[in-house]
Design an enzyme around this catalytic site. Structure first.
Site, PDB file in Angstrom:
ATOM      1  N   LYS A 169       3.987   7.950  -6.292  1.00  0.00           N
ATOM      2  CA  LYS A 169       3.024   7.780  -7.370  1.00  0.00           C
ATOM      3  C   LYS A 169       2.105   8.996  -7.577  1.00  0.00           C
ATOM      4  O   LYS A 169       2.542   9.975  -8.161  1.00  0.00           O
ATOM      5  CB  LYS A 169       2.250   6.468  -7.164  1.00  0.00           C
ATOM      6  CG  LYS A 169       3.211   5.263  -7.263  1.00  0.00           C
ATOM      7  CD  LYS A 169       2.558   3.959  -7.591  1.00  0.00           C
ATOM      8  CE  LYS A 169       3.620   2.945  -7.989  1.00  0.00           C
ATOM      9  NZ  LYS A 169       3.788   1.827  -7.081  1.00  0.00           N
ATOM     10  N   PHE A 187       5.647  -5.547  -1.537  1.00  0.00           N
ATOM     11  CA  PHE A 187       6.368  -4.834  -2.598  1.00  0.00           C
ATOM     12  C   PHE A 187       6.665  -3.421  -2.120  1.00  0.00           C
ATOM     13  O   PHE A 187       5.757  -2.636  -1.867  1.00  0.00           O
ATOM     14  CB  PHE A 187       5.580  -4.764  -3.915  1.00  0.00           C
ATOM     15  CG  PHE A 187       6.392  -4.091  -4.986  1.00  0.00           C
ATOM     16  CD1 PHE A 187       7.374  -4.796  -5.682  1.00  0.00           C
ATOM     17  CD2 PHE A 187       6.249  -2.729  -5.256  1.00  0.00           C
ATOM     18  CE1 PHE A 187       8.164  -4.167  -6.636  1.00  0.00           C
ATOM     19  CE2 PHE A 187       7.043  -2.094  -6.210  1.00  0.00           C
ATOM     20  CZ  PHE A 187       7.996  -2.819  -6.901  1.00  0.00           C
ATOM     21  N   ASP A 234       3.426   1.789   4.013  1.00  0.00           N
ATOM     22  CA  ASP A 234       3.785   2.128   2.634  1.00  0.00           C
ATOM     23  C   ASP A 234       2.470   2.332   1.871  1.00  0.00           C
ATOM     24  O   ASP A 234       1.795   1.367   1.510  1.00  0.00           O
ATOM     25  CB  ASP A 234       4.621   1.004   2.009  1.00  0.00           C
ATOM     26  CG  ASP A 234       4.991   1.300   0.549  1.00  0.00           C
ATOM     27  OD1 ASP A 234       4.391   2.212  -0.052  1.00  0.00           O
ATOM     28  OD2 ASP A 234       5.877   0.598   0.010  1.00  0.00           O
TER      29      ASP A 234
HETATM   30  C1  LIG Z   1       5.238   1.377  -6.741  1.00  0.00           C
HETATM   31  C2  LIG Z   1       5.484   1.040  -5.322  1.00  0.00           C
HETATM   32  C3  LIG Z   1       6.743   1.265  -4.724  1.00  0.00           C
HETATM   33  C4  LIG Z   1       7.959   1.720  -5.492  1.00  0.00           C
HETATM   34  O1  LIG Z   1       7.808   2.964  -6.094  1.00  0.00           O
HETATM   35  P1  LIG Z   1       8.843   3.387  -7.249  1.00  0.00           P
HETATM   36  O2  LIG Z   1       8.450   4.803  -7.566  1.00  0.00           O
HETATM   37  O3  LIG Z   1       8.621   2.459  -8.403  1.00  0.00           O
HETATM   38  O4  LIG Z   1      10.215   3.283  -6.698  1.00  0.00           O
HETATM   39  C5  LIG Z   1       6.878   0.994  -3.368  1.00  0.00           C
HETATM   40  N1  LIG Z   1       5.850   0.534  -2.657  1.00  0.00           N
HETATM   41  C6  LIG Z   1       4.627   0.297  -3.194  1.00  0.00           C
HETATM   42  C7  LIG Z   1       3.524  -0.189  -2.320  1.00  0.00           C
HETATM   43  C8  LIG Z   1       4.412   0.531  -4.545  1.00  0.00           C
HETATM   44  O5  LIG Z   1       3.226   0.247  -5.083  1.00  0.00           O
END
Ligand SMILES: *Cc1c(COP(=O)(O)O)cnc(C)c1O
Length: 400
Positions: free
Chosen positions: A254, A140, A225
Site C-alpha cells: 500500500k 484479511f 501483516d
Molecule cells: C490490502 C491488504 C492486503 C492485500 O493487499 P493487495 O495489494 O490488495 O494484494 C493484505 N493484507 C492487509 C492487512 C491489507 O490491508
C-alpha cells in the site's frame, strides 16, 4: 461524458467484483479528490491506506517521472541502480537487515508464507510439507487462492476451493487459543496488529506482546501483516511498535508507493530472509527500478513530513472529536492514529447508507464489514480540515 454514463460503461464491460460508491473521480491532490462534475470531496479512505502521503504527492510524482524517463524495468536477471539504494534506505529506516520487494500486498503475504515454511524445514526440521501457520479469525491478507484458504469470511472463500492446507485459525485477541494450536510443526503466527478490513478491530492491550513472547518460547516466527497498519497509519512507523514488538517478518505494501504504483515487501533479518536461494522465488516486476525509485521517495516523504507523528497527533484529536458526537446509531468509536472505525448498532440499517450520505456532503468514506464506517484520511490532513468535516459527520450520524 457524465457520471451516469461512466457508471453504465463500467457496469456493462467490467466484472462486478466491487460495489463502489457512485462517484467517478477524475483527479486528486493531497486529501482532496474531484469527480467528473468538478465536485470536491475529502478522501477518508486513502485507497485503504495506500495514499498515506496524500494524493499525487509532488515529490513522489517527480521521482516517478524522472525514473520513468531513464529505465523502468530490467527484470532481476540484471541489476539496476535503484534497488540497492531502496534496500539500504529501507533497512536504515526500519531496523531490519534486509527486504524482498514484490508488487501487490497479497504477493508479499505469499512470500512471507513461503519463507516461513522454508524456515520450518531448514531450521526446525519439520517434516517436509507438514509446516503449519496459525492465523486469526476475521483476518484479511489478500485474495490469492492460498490466502483465501484461511479467510474466515464466507464471501471471500466459499466458492473458491479447493483450499491450500497448512493453516489453523485462532480467535483474534485470544493468546491461549494460539498456544493451544502450537505444535512442533508450527512455523509461524501470521496476524494483523489491528484488523483493518475486519472492521478496525483493536486487540486487547498486551496481546501482541504476549503473542511475541509465545513465539519466542516455542521457536515460532511472528509475522505481522502491516500492509494497512504500517508506514505511519496508526501513529508509529509500524503498529507492532505500540507494544514494543519487533516481529520476525513485517509485510508492507500500500503506502510503500504512496499510491503511485503497486509496491510491496517483506522485511526480515539476514538469517531468515537469507534463506531464499536463487530461483526459489521471484517476480518479473518485483524490485524494478521504477518501483524502487517510487518507494524510495514514498519512504522519504514519510520521514521528512513526520507522517507517523502527524497521524498520532491528528488521529488522537479526530478520535476524541468523533467520540464526543452523540448519535442514536453509534455503538463504538475506536482507532489508533488515523485508522478510525465508527461501529454502528445492528439496527442502524448498515454503514453503507451513512457512507452515501457522507458522499453527498463531500466526504468519501467506505463501510467495512457492514456496520463499520472507516475514517482513514491521508496522513497529510490538517486540523482545520478535520474541523471542516466534523459537523457533516455529526449530521450524518444523526440522520433518521
Ligand atoms: C490490502 C491488504 C492486503 C492485500 O493487499 P493487495 O495489494 O490488495 O494484494 C493484505 N493484507 C492487509 C492487512 C491489507 O490491508
Amino acid at each position: 461524458m457524465n457520471t451516469q454514463e461512466y457508471i453504465a460503461l463500467e457496469e456493462q464491460f467490467g466484472a462486478h467484483n466491487y460495489h463502489p460508491l457512485d462517484v467517478v473521480i477524475e483527479r486528486a491532490e493531497g486529501v482532496w479528490v474531484y469527480d467528473v462534475d468538478g465536485k470536491k470531496y475529502l478522501d477518508c479512505l486513502s485507497a485503504y491506506s495506500a495514499v498515506n502521503q496524500g494524493h499525487v504527492h509532488p515529490e513522489i510524482l517527480n521521482a516517478m517521472i524522472e525514473q520513468a524517463k531513464k529505465v523502468t524495468l530490467t527484470s532481476r536477471a540484471f541489476r539496476n541502480d535503484q534497488l540497492p539504494l531502496f534496500y539500504k534506505e529501507f533497512s536504515e529506516m526500519t531496523g531490519y537487515d534486509m527486504s524482498l520487494p514484490m508488487n501487490s500486498g497479497a504477493e508479499a503475504v505469499e512470500t512471507a508464507i513461503k519463507l516461513a515454511r522454508k524456515w520450518a524445514y531448514r531450521y526446525k526440521n519439520v517434516a517436509r510439507h507438514q509446516a503449519e501457520i496459525i492465523v486469526c479469525a476475521g483476518n484479511f491478507h489478500g485474495r490469492t487462492t492460498t490466502i483465501i484458504s484461511f479467510s474466515t469470511e464466507p464471501l471471500y472463500r466459499d466458492d473458491f476451493g479447493p483450499y491450500t492446507p497448512g493453516f489453523l485459525v485462532a480467535p483474534y485477541g485470544d493468546v491461549e487459543a494460539i498456544e493451544r494450536l502450537i505444535t512442533s510443526n508450527t512455523a509461524a503466527i501470521l496476524l494483523e496488529p489491528i484488523q483493518g478490513e475486519g472492521g478496525v478491530i483493536i486487540p486487547p492491550a498486551g496481546y501482541l506482546k504476549q503473542v511475541a513472547d509465545l513465539c519466542k518460547k516455542h521457536t515460532v516466527l511472528l509475522i505481522a501483516d502491516e500492509i494497512q497498519t504500517g508506514l505511519g497509519r496508526t501513529g508509529k512507523l509500524f503498529a507492532s511498535q505500540h507494544e514494543d514488538v519487533r516481529p520476525d517478518m513485517v509485510i508492507v505494501g500500500k503506502a510503500l508507493s504512496g499510491g503511485f504504483y503497486p509496491v510491496s515487501a517483506v522485511l526480515a533479518d539476514a538469517p531468515l530472509l537469507g534463506l531464499f536461494q536463487p530461483g526459489e522465488h521471484g517476480s518479473t516486476f518485483g524490485g524494478n527500478p521504477l518501483a524502487a525509485a517510487i518507494a524510495r521517495a514514498s519512504l522519504r516523504v514519510i520521514r521528512e513530513e513526520k507522517l507517523a507523528e502527524r497521524s498520532n497527533e491528528l488521529g488522537t484529536y479526530f478520535l476524541e472529536q468523533l467520540s464526543e458526537i452523540s448519535s442514536p446509531h453509534v455503538k463504538e468509536v475506536r482507532g489508533r492514529g488515523l485508522l478510525i472505525g465508527v461501529e454502528l448498532k445492528p439496527e442502524a440499517g448498515g454503514a453503507r447508507r451513512f457512507c452515501v450520505a457522507l458522499q453527498e456532503k463531500g466526504i468519501l468514506a467506505k463501510e467495512t464489514h457492514d456496520n463499520v464506517i472507516r475514517f482513514a484520511p491521508p496522513l497529510v490532513i490538517d486540523k482545520d480540515t478535520i474541523d471542516w468535516a466534523l459537523p457533516s459527520i455529526r449530521d450524518v450520524l444523526n440522520m433518521k
